[in-house]
Every structure is written in C-alpha cells, then in structure tokens.
Design a protein around this motif. Structure first.
Motif, short mmCIF file in Angstrom:
data_model
loop_
_atom_site.label_atom_id
_atom_site.label_comp_id
_atom_site.label_asym_id
_atom_site.label_seq_id
_atom_site.Cartn_x
_atom_site.Cartn_y
_atom_site.Cartn_z
N THR A 1 -66.56 38.14 47.76
CA THR A 1 -65.64 37.18 47.14
C THR A 1 -64.49 37.85 46.40
N ALA A 2 -64.75 38.99 45.77
CA ALA A 2 -63.69 39.69 45.04
C ALA A 2 -62.62 40.20 46.01
N CYS A 3 -63.06 40.77 47.13
CA CYS A 3 -62.11 41.26 48.13
C CYS A 3 -61.33 40.11 48.74
N ARG A 4 -62.03 39.02 49.04
CA ARG A 4 -61.36 37.87 49.63
C ARG A 4 -60.32 37.30 48.67
N ALA A 5 -60.67 37.23 47.39
CA ALA A 5 -59.72 36.73 46.39
C ALA A 5 -58.49 37.63 46.31
N ALA A 6 -58.71 38.94 46.36
CA ALA A 6 -57.59 39.88 46.28
C ALA A 6 -56.66 39.72 47.48
N SER A 7 -57.24 39.63 48.67
CA SER A 7 -56.41 39.46 49.88
C SER A 7 -55.61 38.17 49.83
N LEU A 8 -56.29 37.08 49.43
CA LEU A 8 -55.61 35.79 49.33
C LEU A 8 -54.45 35.85 48.34
N PHE A 9 -54.73 36.44 47.18
CA PHE A 9 -53.69 36.50 46.14
C PHE A 9 -52.49 37.29 46.63
N SER B 1 -68.51 34.26 42.23
CA SER B 1 -67.36 33.43 41.84
C SER B 1 -66.67 34.01 40.61
N ALA B 2 -67.46 34.50 39.66
CA ALA B 2 -66.88 35.11 38.46
C ALA B 2 -66.06 36.34 38.82
N ASP B 3 -66.56 37.15 39.75
CA ASP B 3 -65.82 38.34 40.17
C ASP B 3 -64.50 37.95 40.82
N ALA B 4 -64.54 36.93 41.68
CA ALA B 4 -63.31 36.47 42.33
C ALA B 4 -62.30 35.96 41.31
N ALA B 5 -62.77 35.20 40.32
CA ALA B 5 -61.87 34.67 39.29
C ALA B 5 -61.25 35.81 38.49
N ALA B 6 -62.04 36.82 38.16
CA ALA B 6 -61.51 37.95 37.40
C ALA B 6 -60.44 38.69 38.19
N VAL B 7 -60.64 38.84 39.49
CA VAL B 7 -59.64 39.50 40.34
C VAL B 7 -58.34 38.69 40.35
N LEU B 8 -58.45 37.38 40.48
CA LEU B 8 -57.24 36.54 40.50
C LEU B 8 -56.48 36.66 39.18
N GLY C 1 -47.50 41.25 37.90
CA GLY C 1 -46.39 40.52 37.32
C GLY C 1 -46.01 39.27 38.08
N ALA C 2 -46.91 38.81 38.97
CA ALA C 2 -46.59 37.62 39.78
C ALA C 2 -46.49 36.36 38.93
N ALA C 3 -47.28 36.32 37.87
CA ALA C 3 -47.24 35.19 36.91
C ALA C 3 -47.36 33.83 37.60
N LEU C 4 -48.32 33.73 38.54
CA LEU C 4 -48.55 32.43 39.17
C LEU C 4 -49.12 31.46 38.14
N PRO C 5 -48.73 30.19 38.18
CA PRO C 5 -49.30 29.22 37.23
C PRO C 5 -50.78 28.98 37.53
N MET C 6 -51.49 28.48 36.52
CA MET C 6 -52.92 28.26 36.67
C MET C 6 -53.24 27.34 37.85
N GLU C 7 -52.39 26.34 38.09
CA GLU C 7 -52.64 25.41 39.19
C GLU C 7 -52.74 26.15 40.52
N LEU D 1 -56.03 28.16 40.61
CA LEU D 1 -57.17 27.27 40.86
C LEU D 1 -57.26 26.92 42.34
N ALA D 2 -56.11 26.66 42.97
CA ALA D 2 -56.10 26.32 44.40
C ALA D 2 -56.56 27.52 45.24
N LEU D 3 -56.10 28.72 44.88
CA LEU D 3 -56.55 29.92 45.59
C LEU D 3 -58.05 30.13 45.38
N GLY D 4 -58.50 29.92 44.15
CA GLY D 4 -59.91 30.10 43.83
C GLY D 4 -60.81 29.19 44.65
N LEU D 5 -60.40 27.95 44.82
CA LEU D 5 -61.21 26.99 45.58
C LEU D 5 -61.34 27.44 47.03
#
Length: 280
Positions: free
Chosen positions: A64-72, A102-109, A117-123, A126-130
C-alpha cells in the motif's frame, strides 16, 4: 523525512448490507491510537523503492505504501523527474484489523505532499487514498471519526473519553470475504453498535462506552481466541473489550494506566503481539 503511521481501532463496526457493486455499506466509529509504524521517505531519481524491517511485508504494487507513492507522484505530475525511497519500521501487526497498511499509505501521501512541495489539498489526498484502500481516508484524517460508505464518508464524532488501551493479536487470522458472507446470511438484522457508541461518547463515561462497543465481524466469526482475549482483558479490569476491524486483534479500554500496563505485560507472555497504547 521521518513519519509515524498510527494504527486505528473500531469502537464500533456495523455491516449495513451488500451494495449492487459488490461492496458493503458500513457504519463505524474509528479511533487512531499511539501504536505506530515508522517510515523514512527520501526523494530519489524517478521510481519507487522500498525496504522493511519485516521481510514478510511485500513490495511493489502489492504494497500500500508503494502504491500510494506511485499514485501521488503520477497525480502531482512528478513521476518523470522524482522518485522516493520508503524505509518502513513495521510495528503494527498485519492482518489484525488495525489498519497498518492503510496507515502506511496515508503517511506516504502526507509526507510526499510536504517533501515535494506539491501542496495538494486534503480533498485530493483523500481521493487518492481511497484508490489505495477504504481505510486510508480515515488514516489521513486521524483522531476519532464516524465513517460510513465503505469507510470513506467521514464526519466528526464526539471526543474520545480519556483512557488507556491494551491491544492483543492472537495467532489466528480472519477471512474478510468469509466474514462478509456470514454477515450477509444473518437473519437478525445485526446491531446498531455505532449509535450506542456515539451516545456513550456523549456521556463522557468510560463504563458506558465499554458496554457499547461492538463489531459485527466479531459476532459472525466467533473465534475462540478472540473470546479468550476478551475474557482476559475484562478479567484484568477493562471497562470493555472488542475485536477491531475484520480481526483478529482485540482491544480493551482501561481507566487506569497501571492496570492497563500490568494487563499488557501479562498478556504478552501468552500473546507476543500485545501492546499498551493510548488514543492518538
């Protein structure tokens, strides 16, 4: 950058029914706790690399952490020029219902959003996290929340009552798919654990909360090891005890820190994956 990825517990979990898309609607009160993994993120040339203290944790897109990083990185338009090395110190037990992946993925995001410095908004986070997992949106928010849908529809819950927790995972697993099938076959309609927990939180009384907590997954699986740990927690002075998520970890709520620590020390002799922690 060093980050903590906090586990979650379900003070309540109601399975409301199966949807046309095959997923299930849930109603839950979720709480972050101090038990956590630790991650180190280092920006690199393009690509995502991963190492973990636990060799059983997979890497690549199944992680999940790797997937979150790639998505981001793709979403932020950075994948062609930026990558990341993820180093994970694993402390949250896997397949426990504690949301470790899930916690690891959230921490990566969160971490990449700051590091790059991308400064994406929380919304957007959250969409990426889902897209990574149903519990990732809650892990991004943290604290205590009422969660509905598959877990992605979050709203405020009353504050958590001050307490201490003991979490213990037995050496047995739960098949989430089988548990959902059992829940679908129920004829009693289940319980409104979430409503009871929300009312108990409003009172500020830990004994009331201990009586209210409950989990439909626990009700339909009835694992002997879960029942045993619950009995040990209650016998040691917990105000209440319950399985979390789809299991198989069990938590107990304690009013007194010393009592909770003594219970954790005793349980750890029989169940090594036992932890003392507090609400986060």
């Amino acid at each position: 950058m060093k980050l903590q990825a906090h586990a979650k517990i379900n003070l309540s979990l109601d399975i409301l029914g199966r949807r046309e898309d095959g997923y299930h609607d849930l109603s839950m009160v979720m709480l972050s706790v101090s038990l956590c993994d630790e991650l180190t993120l280092t920006l690199t040339p393009p690509g995502v690399s991963f190492s973990c203290s636990d060799p059983s944790v997979p890497d690549g897109e199944s992680n999940t952490a790797c997937r979150a990083a790639s998505l981001f990185l793709r979403h932020a338009g950075l994948a062609e020029r930026t990558g990341v090395q993820i180093t994970l110190e694993k402390r949250i037990p896997s397949q426990a219902g504690l949301g470790g992946g899930s916690a690891d993925a959230a921490a990566v995001l969160h971490g990449l959003n700051e590091l790059t410095g991308a400064a994406l908004p929380m919304e957007e986070l959250l969409a990426l996290g889902l897209r990574v997992g149903a519990d990732v949106p809650f892990c991004l928010e943290g604290g205590i929340c009422l969660a509905k849908g598959v877990g992605e529809i979050l709203s405020p819950a009353p504050p958590m009552i001050p307490c201490f927790l003991v979490i213990s995972k037995p050496p047995v697993g739960v098949s989430t798919a089988d548990a959902f099938r059992r829940a679908d076959a129920r004829t009693d309609g289940g319980h409104d654990y979430t409503g009871a927990v929300l009312r108990a939180l409003e009172t500020g009384d830990l004994v009331s909360l201990g009586t209210a907590i409950g989990n439909d997954f626990e009700d339909v699986t009835r694992l002997p090891e879960v029942e045993r740990i619950k009995s040990l927690l209650i016998g040691a002075g917990a105000a209440g005890a319950c399985m979390t998520g789809s299991g198989s970890a069990v938590f107990g709520l304690f009013a007194d820190e010393g009592t909770a620590r003594c219970c954790a020390d005793r349980l750890k002799q029989e169940y090594p994956q036992t932890f003392f922690c507090i609400p986060e």
